[in-house]
Design an enzyme around this catalytic site. Structure first.
Site, mmCIF file in Angstrom:
data_model
loop_
_atom_site.group_PDB
_atom_site.id
_atom_site.type_symbol
_atom_site.label_atom_id
_atom_site.label_comp_id
_atom_site.label_asym_id
_atom_site.label_seq_id
_atom_site.Cartn_x
_atom_site.Cartn_y
_atom_site.Cartn_z
ATOM 1 N N GLY A 40 15.230 -55.978 -6.694
ATOM 2 C CA GLY A 40 14.561 -55.596 -5.455
ATOM 3 C C GLY A 40 13.293 -54.773 -5.579
ATOM 4 O O GLY A 40 12.410 -54.860 -4.740
ATOM 5 N N ASP A 54 14.321 -50.109 -4.319
ATOM 6 C CA ASP A 54 13.757 -50.669 -3.093
ATOM 7 C C ASP A 54 14.308 -49.986 -1.848
ATOM 8 O O ASP A 54 13.564 -49.585 -0.965
ATOM 9 C CB ASP A 54 13.987 -52.201 -3.034
ATOM 10 C CG ASP A 54 15.451 -52.595 -3.229
ATOM 11 O OD1 ASP A 54 16.303 -51.707 -3.440
ATOM 12 O OD2 ASP A 54 15.751 -53.799 -3.169
ATOM 13 N N GLU A 60 20.980 -47.233 0.880
ATOM 14 C CA GLU A 60 21.790 -47.393 2.085
ATOM 15 C C GLU A 60 22.992 -46.448 1.972
ATOM 16 O O GLU A 60 22.893 -45.296 2.351
ATOM 17 C CB GLU A 60 22.214 -48.865 2.176
ATOM 18 C CG GLU A 60 22.442 -49.318 3.587
ATOM 19 C CD GLU A 60 22.760 -50.798 3.652
ATOM 20 O OE1 GLU A 60 21.831 -51.602 3.755
ATOM 21 O OE2 GLU A 60 23.955 -51.142 3.630
ATOM 22 N N VAL A 67 17.541 -55.750 6.199
ATOM 23 C CA VAL A 67 16.098 -56.012 6.241
ATOM 24 C C VAL A 67 15.636 -56.787 5.001
ATOM 25 O O VAL A 67 16.263 -56.699 3.939
ATOM 26 C CB VAL A 67 15.275 -54.704 6.382
ATOM 27 C CG1 VAL A 67 15.570 -54.043 7.733
ATOM 28 C CG2 VAL A 67 15.568 -53.723 5.247
ATOM 29 N N ASP A 91 15.604 -58.776 -0.514
ATOM 30 C CA ASP A 91 16.005 -60.176 -0.362
ATOM 31 C C ASP A 91 17.260 -60.369 0.458
ATOM 32 O O ASP A 91 18.029 -59.433 0.708
ATOM 33 C CB ASP A 91 16.293 -60.760 -1.745
ATOM 34 C CG ASP A 91 17.622 -60.242 -2.293
ATOM 35 O OD1 ASP A 91 17.794 -59.008 -2.352
ATOM 36 O OD2 ASP A 91 18.501 -61.064 -2.627
HETATM 37 P P1 IMP Z 1 23.471 -48.882 -1.488
HETATM 38 O O1 IMP Z 1 24.202 -48.922 -2.790
HETATM 39 O O2 IMP Z 1 24.400 -49.107 -0.307
HETATM 40 O O3 IMP Z 1 22.658 -47.634 -1.298
HETATM 41 O O4 IMP Z 1 22.527 -50.129 -1.430
HETATM 42 C C1 IMP Z 1 21.428 -50.186 -2.205
HETATM 43 C C2 IMP Z 1 21.137 -51.565 -2.735
HETATM 44 O O5 IMP Z 1 21.620 -52.600 -1.888
HETATM 45 C C3 IMP Z 1 19.646 -51.720 -2.771
HETATM 46 O O6 IMP Z 1 19.178 -51.451 -4.082
HETATM 47 C C4 IMP Z 1 19.417 -53.143 -2.332
HETATM 48 O O7 IMP Z 1 19.304 -53.974 -3.457
HETATM 49 C C5 IMP Z 1 20.616 -53.539 -1.547
HETATM 50 N N1 IMP Z 1 20.388 -53.440 -0.078
HETATM 51 C C6 IMP Z 1 20.905 -52.536 0.766
HETATM 52 N N2 IMP Z 1 20.492 -52.725 2.024
HETATM 53 C C7 IMP Z 1 19.666 -53.767 1.992
HETATM 54 C C8 IMP Z 1 18.872 -54.447 3.020
HETATM 55 O O8 IMP Z 1 18.866 -54.128 4.227
HETATM 56 N N3 IMP Z 1 18.129 -55.493 2.571
HETATM 57 C C9 IMP Z 1 18.084 -55.896 1.269
HETATM 58 N N4 IMP Z 1 18.793 -55.293 0.301
HETATM 59 C C10 IMP Z 1 19.578 -54.242 0.650
HETATM 60 MG MG MG Z 2 18.679 -52.986 -5.353
#
Ligand code: IMP
Ligand code: MG
Length: 176
Positions: free
Chosen positions: A38, A94, A97, A151, A157
């Site tokens: 990403g 990128d 979340e 998004v 992606d």
């Molecule tokens: P987390 O582990 O929940 O913080 O998510 C982080 C990873 O999930 C990021 O590095 C992204 O690759 C992917 N991701 C989370 N939300 C989105 C989104 O809305 N669009 C695209 N990729 C996302």
């Molecule tokens: Mg990622």
């Protein structure tokens, strides 16, 4: 088309963040670690906006998403190759979340005893946070009023697609 972050705004914020990073790491050597896939567009823009910073860049490839859902299981597909011990390390991702991905990578890097460790993200979807992860540089914040939808664009992606969009918008603009 409802664009959340325009190309112009993204460019402006990356330039500002890069200026801040350049100031903070002035005349030091920093090891940038991009989180693939990403962050490849974001990394390419940040490195071209850095000034007076000597840097190397390496990457870690992580997978945790299937479609729009985190599988909750973080898989390392390929690991960085640079030596991290004693280095000033800045991780570039990128989007954050839940924070699970960055938390995992921070622990991975920290276990190798860097001199310092900071993180930088293109988008912060704060209302979805589950882990309290320190993020020193945030380019764009997805305010709660923007919703917490998935998004795409600017490297982000959906099942591998939409990474080339020059702006960031909700996936629902394309898939309904
Ligand atoms: P987390 O582990 O929940 O913080 O998510 C982080 C990873 O999930 C990021 O590095 C992204 O690759 C992917 N991701 C989370 N939300 C989105 C989104 O809305 N669009 C695209 N990729 C996302
Ligand atoms: Mg990622």
């Amino acid at each position: 088309m409802n664009i959340l972050f325009s190309e112009k705004l993204i460019r402006k914020r990356i330039s500002e963040i890069s200026e801040q990073i350049s100031f903070d790491y002035k005349d030091r050597e920093v090891l940038l670690i991009g989180v693939l896939n990403g962050s490849f567009v974001f990394c390419a823009d940040v490195v071209r906006n850095l000034t007076n910073v000597k840097f190397k860049i390496d990457f870690i490839t992580i997978s945790s998403y299937l479609g729009i859902r985190s599988t909750g299981k973080i898989e390392v597909l390929s690991r960085f190759k640079e030596n991290i011990t004693g280095k000033d390390v800045l991780i570039l991702d990128d989007i954050i979340e839940t924070g699970m991905t960055l938390d995992f990578i921070i622990k991975e890097v920290a276990s190798k005893n860097p001199k310092s460790l900071k993180t930088c993200v293109l988008v912060d979807k704060r209302c979805m946070r589950k882990k309290d992860v320190p993020v020193e540089y945030i380019c764009l914040e997805m305010a709660a009023s923007m919703g917490n939808d998935f998004v795409v664009g600017y490297g982000l992606d959906y099942n591998g697609f939409f990474r080339g969009l020059p702006y960031i918008c909700k996936l629902e603009e394309f898939v309904r």
